[in-house]
Design an enzyme around this catalytic site. Structure first.
Site, PDB file in Angstrom:
ATOM      1  N   SER A 222     -62.891 -32.727 -14.104  1.00  0.00           N
ATOM      2  CA  SER A 222     -63.206 -32.660 -15.539  1.00  0.00           C
ATOM      3  C   SER A 222     -64.339 -33.644 -15.855  1.00  0.00           C
ATOM      4  O   SER A 222     -64.403 -34.722 -15.245  1.00  0.00           O
ATOM      5  CB  SER A 222     -61.961 -33.040 -16.334  1.00  0.00           C
ATOM      6  N   TYR A 235     -55.789 -39.041 -18.792  1.00  0.00           N
ATOM      7  CA  TYR A 235     -56.250 -37.842 -18.081  1.00  0.00           C
ATOM      8  C   TYR A 235     -57.556 -38.146 -17.335  1.00  0.00           C
ATOM      9  O   TYR A 235     -57.695 -37.852 -16.145  1.00  0.00           O
ATOM     10  CB  TYR A 235     -56.444 -36.726 -19.106  1.00  0.00           C
TER      11      TYR A 235
HETATM   12  N1  NAP Z   1     -59.155 -25.859 -19.852  1.00  0.00           N
HETATM   13  C1  NAP Z   1     -60.074 -26.788 -19.890  1.00  0.00           C
HETATM   14  O1  NAP Z   1     -60.783 -26.923 -20.889  1.00  0.00           O
HETATM   15  C2  NAP Z   1     -60.304 -27.683 -18.709  1.00  0.00           C
HETATM   16  C3  NAP Z   1     -61.424 -28.505 -18.723  1.00  0.00           C
HETATM   17  C4  NAP Z   1     -61.664 -29.336 -17.642  1.00  0.00           C
HETATM   18  C5  NAP Z   1     -60.806 -29.306 -16.567  1.00  0.00           C
HETATM   19  N2  NAP Z   1     -59.709 -28.508 -16.564  1.00  0.00           N
HETATM   20  C6  NAP Z   1     -58.851 -28.509 -15.361  1.00  0.00           C
HETATM   21  O2  NAP Z   1     -58.686 -27.178 -14.913  1.00  0.00           O
HETATM   22  C7  NAP Z   1     -57.511 -27.086 -14.123  1.00  0.00           C
HETATM   23  C8  NAP Z   1     -56.720 -25.865 -14.549  1.00  0.00           C
HETATM   24  O3  NAP Z   1     -56.258 -26.052 -15.865  1.00  0.00           O
HETATM   25  P1  NAP Z   1     -56.264 -24.898 -16.959  1.00  0.00           P
HETATM   26  O4  NAP Z   1     -57.262 -25.285 -17.971  1.00  0.00           O
HETATM   27  O5  NAP Z   1     -56.390 -23.563 -16.323  1.00  0.00           O
HETATM   28  O6  NAP Z   1     -54.839 -25.128 -17.655  1.00  0.00           O
HETATM   29  P2  NAP Z   1     -53.445 -24.453 -17.362  1.00  0.00           P
HETATM   30  O7  NAP Z   1     -53.472 -23.028 -17.814  1.00  0.00           O
HETATM   31  O8  NAP Z   1     -52.423 -25.334 -17.949  1.00  0.00           O
HETATM   32  O9  NAP Z   1     -53.373 -24.452 -15.774  1.00  0.00           O
HETATM   33  C9  NAP Z   1     -52.837 -25.500 -15.030  1.00  0.00           C
HETATM   34  C10 NAP Z   1     -51.876 -24.908 -14.053  1.00  0.00           C
HETATM   35  O10 NAP Z   1     -51.348 -25.943 -13.229  1.00  0.00           O
HETATM   36  C11 NAP Z   1     -49.942 -25.755 -13.183  1.00  0.00           C
HETATM   37  N3  NAP Z   1     -49.258 -27.004 -12.880  1.00  0.00           N
HETATM   38  C12 NAP Z   1     -48.990 -28.036 -13.709  1.00  0.00           C
HETATM   39  N4  NAP Z   1     -48.329 -28.989 -13.041  1.00  0.00           N
HETATM   40  C13 NAP Z   1     -48.191 -28.552 -11.769  1.00  0.00           C
HETATM   41  C14 NAP Z   1     -47.575 -29.079 -10.623  1.00  0.00           C
HETATM   42  N5  NAP Z   1     -46.954 -30.251 -10.625  1.00  0.00           N
HETATM   43  N6  NAP Z   1     -47.598 -28.338  -9.489  1.00  0.00           N
HETATM   44  C15 NAP Z   1     -48.191 -27.135  -9.469  1.00  0.00           C
HETATM   45  N7  NAP Z   1     -48.769 -26.572 -10.516  1.00  0.00           N
HETATM   46  C16 NAP Z   1     -48.770 -27.279 -11.663  1.00  0.00           C
HETATM   47  C17 NAP Z   1     -49.575 -25.230 -14.545  1.00  0.00           C
HETATM   48  O11 NAP Z   1     -48.294 -24.600 -14.511  1.00  0.00           O
HETATM   49  P3  NAP Z   1     -47.499 -24.399 -15.908  1.00  0.00           P
HETATM   50  O12 NAP Z   1     -48.326 -23.426 -16.690  1.00  0.00           O
HETATM   51  O13 NAP Z   1     -46.196 -23.869 -15.504  1.00  0.00           O
HETATM   52  O14 NAP Z   1     -47.441 -25.753 -16.534  1.00  0.00           O
HETATM   53  C18 NAP Z   1     -50.699 -24.246 -14.776  1.00  0.00           C
HETATM   54  O15 NAP Z   1     -50.451 -23.023 -14.184  1.00  0.00           O
HETATM   55  C19 NAP Z   1     -56.757 -28.387 -14.338  1.00  0.00           C
HETATM   56  O16 NAP Z   1     -56.946 -29.208 -13.217  1.00  0.00           O
HETATM   57  C20 NAP Z   1     -57.428 -28.983 -15.561  1.00  0.00           C
HETATM   58  O17 NAP Z   1     -57.332 -30.383 -15.564  1.00  0.00           O
HETATM   59  C21 NAP Z   1     -59.438 -27.686 -17.625  1.00  0.00           C
END
Ligand code: NAP
Length: 387
Positions: A222, A235
């Site tokens: 991020s 975070y």
């Molecule tokens: N969305 C943004 O704007 C953004 C920006 C920068 C970086 N990111 C990064 O992108 C990545 C994906 O996030 P996302 O935005 O797609 O959000 P998300 O939909 O919440 O995806 C995160 C996934 O990780 C899973 N997860 C959480 N804890 C876990 C664990 N202990 N073991 C295995 N899986 C786990 C979640 O499962 P559950 O759904 O069951 O909780 C979810 O499926 C993350 O690393 C996040 O930090 C996102």
């Protein structure tokens, strides 16, 4: 000195900024940029010659510099590597980027192993319905070493004598939000546990398989791991730690032929962030956990505003995940994957401001772009202390 007109020095200044900027950017990003640098220098010399022939050359400098900027920003279409019989393991495929990436990589012909936190989550069920029979679903909580070992054994069995082509470190959490002083130690630890220790353990566990294939590690980090976003210290710190380990692995793994890329997305509407109930719960939890003293010093109004600003920021986030998904695919298929990818609207500009402008500007930019606080803490100490 007399013979040099003012316009000459302006010209030299403009060119130095552009050429210096291009060199610095290329070196900072460790991008293989020999061709770009040669093109920039070539254009500089050419424009300089033209300048002496006509004053219009000055205008030409601006036009060419802008064209070069645009050119450098676009990636030339390159033929990707074949995907057949290549296996890619992705973490956190229940929702968001992980789920969309699993579907996209499956459609590109990769053999995808999609790990999910819950095998019966809607996202997991959807993957089984919509994807080809090449996709395998495995349950894995990345913070549980037993789950990671089990997933590793299943992957090894599926691979047989093959190596693992790609590991996409996607699973991550943003446990809570709030000023660094107000964030609970459990919040810092929660973020570190998943985003740093969990991802590190998965990476270390799968590395022998990746080394065998001279494969790729693609990690979704991020911009908050590089820049001090207000109210995201916990975070951001976990992502900063992750960035450092991943960057260290990048050069340590060079002799093994394993390519390592980081993806830094801007704001996208995924997971819980579009759910206003989620922000309400986070806010309630924070208020309940703070000591009465801190709550009084900052004031409930200050905390309420932070929550509302986060809700507003989330509501403005992009719903189109394709910039991140196509970047993951690029990092897995490009003959020369980049070390660092910025994916999504505004993130390149953010990087530019953070890297090239003085701290005063980058601080102001983050304060205005992200959570533009108007309410000051209730007991603003400046009021109470004489300087
Ligand atoms: N969305 C943004 O704007 C953004 C920006 C920068 C970086 N990111 C990064 O992108 C990545 C994906 O996030 P996302 O935005 O797609 O959000 P998300 O939909 O919440 O995806 C995160 C996934 O990780 C899973 N997860 C959480 N804890 C876990 C664990 N202990 N073991 C295995 N899986 C786990 C979640 O499962 P559950 O759904 O069951 O909780 C979810 O499926 C993350 O690393 C996040 O930090 C996102």
């Amino acid at each position: 000195m007399k013979e040099f007109a003012l316009s000459f020095w302006i010209y030299m200044g403009v060119m130095s900024v552009f050429v210096g900027g291009a060199l610095r950017k290329s070196l900072a990003a460790h991008i293989r940029a020999a061709a770009t640098i040669v093109a920039w220098l070539g254009v500089t010399v050419l424009v300089e010659r033209l300048y002496w022939l006509s004053l219009l050359g000055f205008l030409l400098v601006a036009v060419l510099a802008a064209a070069c900027c645009l050119y450098a920003g676009r990636s030339a279409p390159v033929l990707g590597l074949p995907t057949d019989s290549k296996v890619v393991f992705i973490t956190g495929c229940d929702s968001g980027f992980g789920n969309a990436a699993a579907r996209h990589l499956d459609s590109l012909g990769f053999e995808v192993i999609a790990s999910v936190l819950h095998l019966d989550s809607p996202g997991a069920v959807e993957l089984l319905c919509c994807c080809s029979s090449n996709l395998t679903l495995v349950q894995m909580d990345i913070t549980q070493p037993k789950d990671v070992q089990k997933a590793f054994s299943r992957t090894k069995a599926k691979l047989g004598l093959r190596g693992l082509w790609g590991l996409v470190n996607n699973a991550g959490v943003c446990v809570s939000f709030g000023d660094a002083e107000l964030s609970l130690m459990t919040t810092y630890r929660g973020c570190m546990e998943v985003n740093f220790f969990g991802t590190l353990n998965v990476t270390k566990t799968f590395l022998p398989l990746l080394r065998r294939a001279r494969g790729r590690i693609v990690t979704i980090s991020s911009p908050s791991g590089e820049q001090p976003f207000p109210s995201l210290a916990a975070y951001g710190a976990s992502k900063a730690a992750l960035n450092l380990v991943i960057n260290t692995l990048r050069h340590e793994l060079q002799p093994w032929g394993v390519e390592v890329s980081l993806i830094l997305p801007s704001a996208f509407r995924t997971g819980q962030c579009s759910n206003s109930e989620y922000w309400e719960q986070q806010h309630k939890h924070l208020i309940e956990s703070l000591t009465p003293g801190l709550l009084e010093e900052y004031g409930e109004e200050y905390l309420l505003e932070t929550k509302e600003l986060f809700q507003l920021h989330a509501s403005r986030a992009s719903e189109d995940l394709s910039p991140v998904i196509s970047t993951i695919a690029d990092a897995l298929t490009s003959p020369q994957p980049k070390v660092r990818y910025y994916a999504g609207p505004g993130v390149q500009l953010m990087y530019f401001i953070h890297t090239y402008l003085p701290t005063f500007f980058s601080d102001k930019f983050l304060q205005r772009l992200f959570v533009k606080k108007k309410v000051v803490p209730q007991n603003d100490m400046n009021k109470n202390f004489k300087k």
